[in-house]
Design a protein around this motif. Sequence first.
Motif, mmCIF file in Angstrom:
data_model
loop_
_atom_site.group_PDB
_atom_site.id
_atom_site.type_symbol
_atom_site.label_atom_id
_atom_site.label_comp_id
_atom_site.label_asym_id
_atom_site.label_seq_id
_atom_site.Cartn_x
_atom_site.Cartn_y
_atom_site.Cartn_z
ATOM 1 N N SER A 97 45.882 49.715 -15.160
ATOM 2 C CA SER A 97 45.499 50.502 -13.753
ATOM 3 C C SER A 97 45.293 49.328 -12.828
ATOM 4 O O SER A 97 44.773 49.634 -11.948
ATOM 5 C CB SER A 97 43.975 50.997 -14.276
ATOM 6 O OG SER A 97 44.400 52.169 -15.145
ATOM 7 N N THR B 239 43.744 54.924 -8.056
ATOM 8 C CA THR B 239 43.837 53.556 -8.127
ATOM 9 C C THR B 239 43.746 52.878 -6.692
ATOM 10 O O THR B 239 43.243 51.514 -6.655
ATOM 11 C CB THR B 239 45.029 53.101 -8.644
ATOM 12 O OG1 THR B 239 46.198 53.350 -8.158
ATOM 13 C CG2 THR B 239 45.168 53.266 -10.180
ATOM 14 N N THR B 240 43.936 53.783 -5.634
ATOM 15 C CA THR B 240 43.623 53.130 -4.117
ATOM 16 C C THR B 240 42.312 53.412 -3.659
ATOM 17 O O THR B 240 41.666 52.451 -3.258
ATOM 18 C CB THR B 240 44.779 53.624 -3.447
ATOM 19 O OG1 THR B 240 45.006 55.050 -3.347
ATOM 20 C CG2 THR B 240 46.266 53.034 -3.728
ATOM 21 N N VAL C 87 51.628 53.522 -0.907
ATOM 22 C CA VAL C 87 51.708 54.064 -2.355
ATOM 23 C C VAL C 87 51.640 55.472 -2.181
ATOM 24 O O VAL C 87 50.840 55.840 -1.443
ATOM 25 C CB VAL C 87 50.452 53.315 -3.090
ATOM 26 C CG1 VAL C 87 50.315 53.947 -4.336
ATOM 27 C CG2 VAL C 87 50.697 51.839 -3.233
ATOM 28 N N ILE D 15 50.123 58.866 -2.835
ATOM 29 C CA ILE D 15 48.955 59.408 -3.556
ATOM 30 C C ILE D 15 48.786 60.992 -3.580
ATOM 31 O O ILE D 15 47.773 61.111 -4.509
ATOM 32 C CB ILE D 15 47.760 58.930 -2.562
ATOM 33 C CG1 ILE D 15 47.727 59.496 -1.203
ATOM 34 C CG2 ILE D 15 47.611 57.315 -2.392
ATOM 35 C CD1 ILE D 15 46.574 59.193 -0.078
ATOM 36 N N GLY E 71 47.577 48.989 -6.915
ATOM 37 C CA GLY E 71 47.057 49.555 -5.531
ATOM 38 C C GLY E 71 47.229 48.979 -4.283
ATOM 39 O O GLY E 71 46.412 49.327 -3.523
ATOM 40 N N TYR F 164 48.573 49.089 -1.393
ATOM 41 C CA TYR F 164 49.169 50.353 -0.338
ATOM 42 C C TYR F 164 49.354 49.797 1.149
ATOM 43 O O TYR F 164 50.189 50.267 1.661
ATOM 44 C CB TYR F 164 47.975 51.447 -0.136
ATOM 45 C CG TYR F 164 46.957 50.901 0.640
ATOM 46 C CD1 TYR F 164 46.893 50.849 2.067
ATOM 47 C CD2 TYR F 164 45.599 50.330 0.152
ATOM 48 C CE1 TYR F 164 45.650 50.606 2.905
ATOM 49 C CE2 TYR F 164 44.456 50.225 0.753
ATOM 50 C CZ TYR F 164 44.582 50.130 2.128
ATOM 51 O OH TYR F 164 43.486 49.886 3.008
ATOM 52 N N LYS G 58 39.312 44.756 -6.165
ATOM 53 C CA LYS G 58 39.113 46.012 -6.967
ATOM 54 C C LYS G 58 37.876 45.544 -7.856
ATOM 55 O O LYS G 58 36.804 46.366 -7.888
ATOM 56 C CB LYS G 58 39.998 46.438 -7.936
ATOM 57 C CG LYS G 58 41.223 46.994 -7.460
ATOM 58 C CD LYS G 58 42.229 47.623 -8.281
ATOM 59 C CE LYS G 58 43.080 48.822 -7.859
ATOM 60 N NZ LYS G 58 43.731 49.591 -8.828
ATOM 61 N N ASN H 121 52.515 49.609 -6.821
ATOM 62 C CA ASN H 121 52.028 50.668 -7.159
ATOM 63 C C ASN H 121 50.858 50.589 -8.060
ATOM 64 O O ASN H 121 49.784 51.166 -7.682
ATOM 65 C CB ASN H 121 52.681 51.862 -7.469
ATOM 66 C CG ASN H 121 53.663 52.455 -6.544
ATOM 67 O OD1 ASN H 121 53.382 52.210 -5.349
ATOM 68 N ND2 ASN H 121 54.818 53.247 -6.752
ATOM 69 N N ARG H 122 51.146 49.860 -9.017
ATOM 70 C CA ARG H 122 50.156 49.682 -10.336
ATOM 71 C C ARG H 122 48.888 48.916 -9.902
ATOM 72 O O ARG H 122 47.822 49.330 -9.988
ATOM 73 C CB ARG H 122 50.727 48.845 -11.435
ATOM 74 C CG ARG H 122 49.858 48.907 -12.630
ATOM 75 C CD ARG H 122 50.654 48.044 -13.642
ATOM 76 N NE ARG H 122 51.367 46.810 -13.438
ATOM 77 C CZ ARG H 122 50.659 45.671 -13.397
ATOM 78 N NH1 ARG H 122 49.337 45.698 -13.679
ATOM 79 N NH2 ARG H 122 51.137 44.453 -13.102
ATOM 80 N N SER I 50 47.989 57.333 -8.422
ATOM 81 C CA SER I 50 47.520 56.447 -7.435
ATOM 82 C C SER I 50 46.670 56.627 -6.524
ATOM 83 O O SER I 50 45.969 55.704 -5.846
ATOM 84 C CB SER I 50 48.858 55.783 -6.536
ATOM 85 O OG SER I 50 49.706 55.053 -7.740
#
Length: 493
Positions: free
Chosen positions: A94, A425-426, A406, A408, A168, A170, A42, A165-166, A422
């Motif tokens: 996040s 965040t993904t 995740v 979405i 990201g 996936y 990220k 999940n938090r 999410s």
Amino acid sequence: MIINNNYLDEIEKILENKNELEDFKRYCTLPLKKSIKINLHKINLDKFRKLISNWGWKIIDPGFIEKGNIENDSFYIDREEIDFALGKSFLHMSGIFYIQEIAAGMPARFLDIKEGDKILDISSAPGGKSTQIGDYLLSYKNRPGIVVANDVNGKRLQTTAHNLNRMGIYNSMLTKLNGFVFGKNLGEVFDHVLVDAPCSGEGTGFKSDFSLKIWKRQEINKICGTQFQLLVSAIKSCKQGGTIVYSTCTMNPYENEENVSKILDFFKGAIELENVDIKNKSIGITEIEIDNETKQILSEQDAEKLARFWPHKQKTGGFFIAKFKKVKTLQEKYPNKENKIAPKNPFKIDTSKSLQKQVSNFIQEQYGIKVDKSKYLFFATSKKIYLTSPEFLEFKDILEFEKVGVPIMKFGGEHKFIPLHSFGTTIGGETNKKYINLNQDDMQKYSNLEDIKIENLDGKYKDREYVVIKFEGIGMGVGKIIDGKIKNKFIKA
């Protein structure tokens, strides 16, 4: 602070210098410096450092990492006086960083991860190392691979799911299985396996001295058996050429070096011990004392390949890491039995080509994101759309799972898709329309679950429209425009 005398007797036997015992006792329960693991897929390290320097924060390199193919991501963090806890920071909420003890952030680095790899974290809860593995895989530009995060305890697995999940991650799949079954039922399907084993927890005295107070050798023997069987399962389920990393947050040699010795004998010729390349590490123990007799368990050469983290030496939690390479297939010697862990009542999920097209078109039309089929796979349940990696298809019919990827989006009226937190965040960082950049103060309010008032929208966004929340170009979540405010959707993931 109470430390069981039987435990101290065991530790005194393996200390290089007996005069260290008082230092060891003192450091066992001292609070540790706050430390974090940065989510590299990220944000890069330079950007993170520059960002937090504006707030009076700074990260400090612990000095353990040798330069390799993975950039250092584990740091101590210092902050000026601030009125909220580190875990309440919007960067944490996040998924920009994960709060993780320094030594605990080391094992996943030694899995020799490559693009597209399929990796098993056999005892994953609460999920810190699974998020790390997933992050390393996502740091590659194309195929994201997959991490199978397993834990036999359903409650602990819920925490893992939340953390994936938090952050990201996936490219993940959650299973609730006894870790012993992978080697028996699947055979050699994973590129690498992490065995961060359940242990006596002696190295976590900085959190609680409970383990140190109740220490019993009889209980240690039971734990050692579980750890050994998990290693057996991990090695059987790993492909030839893959790596198996074994770690514990404990200090006694029975859970550590003796298990390493036993597993090297059990799989003699099929696995080799590799060097855990950490600066300023303490090496392993070569001898243990049993019934007043000294027994050699490892050669000095093998002991030097191991890594110990002593509280009084490395100033971390107590920790141990060993790395194995599987140099010979075991498929013929241990053919997998009838697969009893395939989905018995599989989720009714849709991974069809028509679904991929429908979701991809929606995302491109609404948010300007062109979906890369080599990176993203969508699947639908009756209520939600999930994002995962294409590698999931290789496990869909052979491995019973609790959760994949995740969530979405959810289904709305008139066949519409409604983005969830999410989504932002993904893949939200890729959007070039329907997004709003928030400043630091507003991002903190957003993470505190507050609605955000936005001035001068100028008709740019329609009322009741869903928008991606960004900060410094990074996808942070989703909001809904209502009467000039961003209605907070953070808790709706």
